[in-house]
Design an enzyme around this catalytic site. Structure first.
Site, PDB file in Angstrom:
ATOM      1  N   ASN A  61      -4.704 -17.718 -13.142  1.00  0.00           N
ATOM      2  CA  ASN A  61      -4.210 -19.054 -13.440  1.00  0.00           C
ATOM      3  C   ASN A  61      -2.675 -19.047 -13.483  1.00  0.00           C
ATOM      4  O   ASN A  61      -2.051 -18.188 -12.880  1.00  0.00           O
ATOM      5  CB  ASN A  61      -4.840 -19.599 -14.733  1.00  0.00           C
ATOM      6  CG  ASN A  61      -5.119 -21.100 -14.640  1.00  0.00           C
ATOM      7  OD1 ASN A  61      -4.223 -21.891 -14.406  1.00  0.00           O
ATOM      8  ND2 ASN A  61      -6.376 -21.462 -14.828  1.00  0.00           N
ATOM      9  N   ARG A  62      -2.086 -19.991 -14.207  1.00  0.00           N
ATOM     10  CA  ARG A  62      -0.641 -20.191 -14.107  1.00  0.00           C
ATOM     11  C   ARG A  62       0.131 -19.688 -15.322  1.00  0.00           C
ATOM     12  O   ARG A  62      -0.351 -19.763 -16.451  1.00  0.00           O
ATOM     13  CB  ARG A  62      -0.339 -21.692 -13.899  1.00  0.00           C
ATOM     14  CG  ARG A  62      -0.760 -22.178 -12.520  1.00  0.00           C
ATOM     15  CD  ARG A  62      -0.623 -23.677 -12.371  1.00  0.00           C
ATOM     16  NE  ARG A  62      -0.878 -24.062 -10.981  1.00  0.00           N
ATOM     17  CZ  ARG A  62      -2.101 -24.254 -10.476  1.00  0.00           C
ATOM     18  NH1 ARG A  62      -3.172 -24.106 -11.247  1.00  0.00           N
ATOM     19  NH2 ARG A  62      -2.253 -24.583  -9.209  1.00  0.00           N
ATOM     20  N   ASP A 120      -9.355 -29.899 -12.398  1.00  0.00           N
ATOM     21  CA  ASP A 120      -8.696 -28.594 -12.333  1.00  0.00           C
ATOM     22  C   ASP A 120      -8.117 -28.346 -13.718  1.00  0.00           C
ATOM     23  O   ASP A 120      -6.918 -28.505 -13.953  1.00  0.00           O
ATOM     24  CB  ASP A 120      -7.604 -28.571 -11.255  1.00  0.00           C
ATOM     25  CG  ASP A 120      -7.098 -27.160 -10.977  1.00  0.00           C
ATOM     26  OD1 ASP A 120      -7.651 -26.206 -11.565  1.00  0.00           O
ATOM     27  OD2 ASP A 120      -6.168 -27.010 -10.165  1.00  0.00           O
ATOM     28  N   GLU A 139     -14.253 -20.532 -13.327  1.00  0.00           N
ATOM     29  CA  GLU A 139     -13.535 -19.289 -13.602  1.00  0.00           C
ATOM     30  C   GLU A 139     -13.453 -19.068 -15.117  1.00  0.00           C
ATOM     31  O   GLU A 139     -12.633 -19.698 -15.782  1.00  0.00           O
ATOM     32  CB  GLU A 139     -12.129 -19.360 -13.008  1.00  0.00           C
ATOM     33  CG  GLU A 139     -12.093 -19.702 -11.525  1.00  0.00           C
ATOM     34  CD  GLU A 139     -10.772 -20.344 -11.131  1.00  0.00           C
ATOM     35  OE1 GLU A 139      -9.721 -19.662 -11.249  1.00  0.00           O
ATOM     36  OE2 GLU A 139     -10.775 -21.522 -10.717  1.00  0.00           O
ATOM     37  N   HIS A 164     -12.724 -15.932  -8.556  1.00  0.00           N
ATOM     38  CA  HIS A 164     -12.383 -17.239  -7.959  1.00  0.00           C
ATOM     39  C   HIS A 164     -13.368 -17.596  -6.838  1.00  0.00           C
ATOM     40  O   HIS A 164     -12.967 -17.996  -5.748  1.00  0.00           O
ATOM     41  CB  HIS A 164     -10.949 -17.214  -7.440  1.00  0.00           C
ATOM     42  CG  HIS A 164     -10.286 -18.558  -7.392  1.00  0.00           C
ATOM     43  ND1 HIS A 164     -10.683 -19.544  -6.531  1.00  0.00           N
ATOM     44  CD2 HIS A 164      -9.266 -19.073  -8.124  1.00  0.00           C
ATOM     45  CE1 HIS A 164      -9.911 -20.608  -6.697  1.00  0.00           C
ATOM     46  NE2 HIS A 164      -9.040 -20.351  -7.669  1.00  0.00           N
ATOM     47  N   THR A 165     -14.653 -17.476  -7.114  1.00  0.00           N
ATOM     48  CA  THR A 165     -15.680 -17.799  -6.117  1.00  0.00           C
ATOM     49  C   THR A 165     -15.883 -19.306  -6.041  1.00  0.00           C
ATOM     50  O   THR A 165     -15.916 -19.991  -7.070  1.00  0.00           O
ATOM     51  CB  THR A 165     -16.991 -17.091  -6.476  1.00  0.00           C
ATOM     52  OG1 THR A 165     -16.749 -15.683  -6.543  1.00  0.00           O
ATOM     53  CG2 THR A 165     -18.064 -17.356  -5.437  1.00  0.00           C
ATOM     54  N   TYR A 166     -16.030 -19.812  -4.819  1.00  0.00           N
ATOM     55  CA  TYR A 166     -16.280 -21.232  -4.568  1.00  0.00           C
ATOM     56  C   TYR A 166     -17.779 -21.425  -4.314  1.00  0.00           C
ATOM     57  O   TYR A 166     -18.319 -20.906  -3.338  1.00  0.00           O
ATOM     58  CB  TYR A 166     -15.519 -21.706  -3.337  1.00  0.00           C
ATOM     59  CG  TYR A 166     -14.034 -21.903  -3.491  1.00  0.00           C
ATOM     60  CD1 TYR A 166     -13.479 -23.174  -3.389  1.00  0.00           C
ATOM     61  CD2 TYR A 166     -13.168 -20.832  -3.698  1.00  0.00           C
ATOM     62  CE1 TYR A 166     -12.099 -23.380  -3.490  1.00  0.00           C
ATOM     63  CE2 TYR A 166     -11.800 -21.023  -3.812  1.00  0.00           C
ATOM     64  CZ  TYR A 166     -11.272 -22.299  -3.701  1.00  0.00           C
ATOM     65  OH  TYR A 166      -9.918 -22.502  -3.797  1.00  0.00           O
ATOM     66  N   GLN A 220     -12.125 -22.401 -16.350  1.00  0.00           N
ATOM     67  CA  GLN A 220     -11.432 -23.307 -15.446  1.00  0.00           C
ATOM     68  C   GLN A 220     -12.464 -23.963 -14.537  1.00  0.00           C
ATOM     69  O   GLN A 220     -13.169 -23.288 -13.785  1.00  0.00           O
ATOM     70  CB  GLN A 220     -10.389 -22.558 -14.608  1.00  0.00           C
ATOM     71  CG  GLN A 220      -9.469 -23.467 -13.802  1.00  0.00           C
ATOM     72  CD  GLN A 220      -8.350 -24.052 -14.650  1.00  0.00           C
ATOM     73  OE1 GLN A 220      -8.104 -23.596 -15.764  1.00  0.00           O
ATOM     74  NE2 GLN A 220      -7.648 -25.043 -14.121  1.00  0.00           N
ATOM     75  N   HIS A 244      -2.085 -16.874 -10.297  1.00  0.00           N
ATOM     76  CA  HIS A 244      -3.030 -15.797  -9.991  1.00  0.00           C
ATOM     77  C   HIS A 244      -2.354 -14.444  -9.724  1.00  0.00           C
ATOM     78  O   HIS A 244      -2.704 -13.719  -8.800  1.00  0.00           O
ATOM     79  CB  HIS A 244      -3.918 -16.184  -8.810  1.00  0.00           C
ATOM     80  CG  HIS A 244      -4.804 -17.367  -9.081  1.00  0.00           C
ATOM     81  ND1 HIS A 244      -5.347 -17.614 -10.319  1.00  0.00           N
ATOM     82  CD2 HIS A 244      -5.247 -18.368  -8.266  1.00  0.00           C
ATOM     83  CE1 HIS A 244      -6.085 -18.716 -10.259  1.00  0.00           C
ATOM     84  NE2 HIS A 244      -6.041 -19.187  -9.045  1.00  0.00           N
TER      85      HIS A 244
END
Length: 356
Positions: free
Chosen positions: A91-92, A256, A321, A190-192, A294, A117
């Site tokens: 993340n940020r 998000d 996430e 970070h799987t979609y 997330q 990330h």
């Protein structure tokens, strides 16, 4: 009942590539399968990335339910983080810096002056070492992150294990040990996901339940403000299952945001999310030991060419996430992500898949 296999052309990835590039000299990149019955997972040691998750729907039809690319080379130039294991800090981090023990650490700024990330070359862009692989059981990967890598403090020994459990369950165990200095650690997968199949289009009709009563609001750069606020009465409230797209008219940019997971009283893992696709009947439940989740509706995904040449459009998948809170290094009221030498960071995720 006849089971229909998905197209496999996109899974014919190079099993061994010799990396003689910025990604590592003379290191081998491979793909590794875990398989038990009709349930299979493919992973590459480039970025410890999940390439595919194949499982049956309510009629026994097999589909790949994670987004990704046709070739391994495309993952090397990826800005979507498809399937990646992200770190050292997921993340940020606002302003791409933090202070620890009186020292300010300036990090790789790869997201509008912030760190996303882990920086420009985080753990998703390095070659991991295969420590152990048993196709019907597990894959364990390791990576040694050096002091100063992307600006972070200290040497860090990292390990991730992908593990099949029972029937149609996948576990991830992430561990990290600082060797000589305290450092922040926040690893995430970070799987979609699209439970209708990676080539089925929008996830707006998926039903989701998030077991979280609060969120950490963000500014216009998606950096947390430091507040923790309740979701009740807002479009962020998924305490009861509902369609993902049901309140998009109130939140046109999509989701998000970090959810603060409720304490369920479990001694170890707590349920974080339940997702269901009505058409296929597939359901995914997610448990974790981490405080945050997330929820991302792939808002920044725009016409990306994926597996089999399918074009992924906005909202073609969700990412869930589990994590520590974003930018916690700059918010003392958030749970700390600082890990000291002699301590071990542990992050567990368990997915359970069913179809009916």
């Amino acid at each position: 009942m006849t089971k229909v296999m998905p197209q496999t052309c996109y899974l014919v990835l190079l099993v061994l590539l010799v990396g003689k590039s910025v990604y590592g000299a003379d290191q081998e990149i491979g793909t590794y399968e875990l398989k038990r019955g009709d349930f299979s997972v493919r992973i590459t040691n480039f970025g410890a990335t999940v390439l595919s998750v194949i499982l049956p729907d309510k009629n026994g039809k097999l589909d790949d339910v994670v987004l990704g690319f046709e070739t391994l080379d495309e993952y090397k130039n990826d800005s979507t983080y498809f399937g990646a294991l992200v770190g050292r800090v997921a993340n940020r981090i606002g302003g791409a810096h933090f202070s620890l023990d009186g020292i300010q650490y300036n990090l790789s700024a790869n997201d509008h002056g912030n760190t996303l990330h882990g920086g420009a070359k985080g753990f998703s862009d390095v070659i991991w070492t295969v420590q152990s692989h048993k196709p019907d059981s597990h894959l364990t990967l390791t990576y040694n992150s050096h002091d100063g890598e992307q600006g972070f403090s200290g040497n860090l020994s990292v390990m991730v294990t992908y593990l099949l459990i029972g029937t149609n369950k996948l576990a991830l165990k992430m561990e990290a040990k600082p060797l000589n200095k305290a450092t922040p650690v926040n690893l995430a997968s970070h799987t979609y996901w699209n439970l209708g199949g990676q080539n089925s289009g929008s996830i707006m009709s998926h039903t989701i339940q998030l077991l979280a009563s609060k969120i950490t609001p963000v500014n216009d750069q998606l950096i947390p403000t430091g507040q923790i606020v309740p979701v009740q009465g807002t479009p962020y409230d998924f305490l009861q299952p509902r369609e993902i797209g049901s309140k998009f008219n109130q939140l046109p940019g999509g989701y998000d945001i970090n959810y603060v997971l409720d304490n369920t009283g479990s001694a170890h893992l707590k349920k974080a999310a339940v997702v269901k696709d009505g058409k296929s009947g597939r359901k995914m439940e997610l448990w974790t030991n981490k405080p945050g989740l997330q929820f991302y509706t792939s808002n920044m995904l725009h016409d990306v060419k994926g597996k089999g040449g399918f074009i992924y459009k906005q909202h073609a998948a969700i990412a869930l996430e589990t994590q520590g809170f974003p930018d916690s290094v700059n918010h003392p009221n958030f749970p700390s992500q600082i890990v000291n030498p002699g301590e071990t960071y542990e992050h567990v995720m368990v997915y359970r898949f069913t179809a009916n």
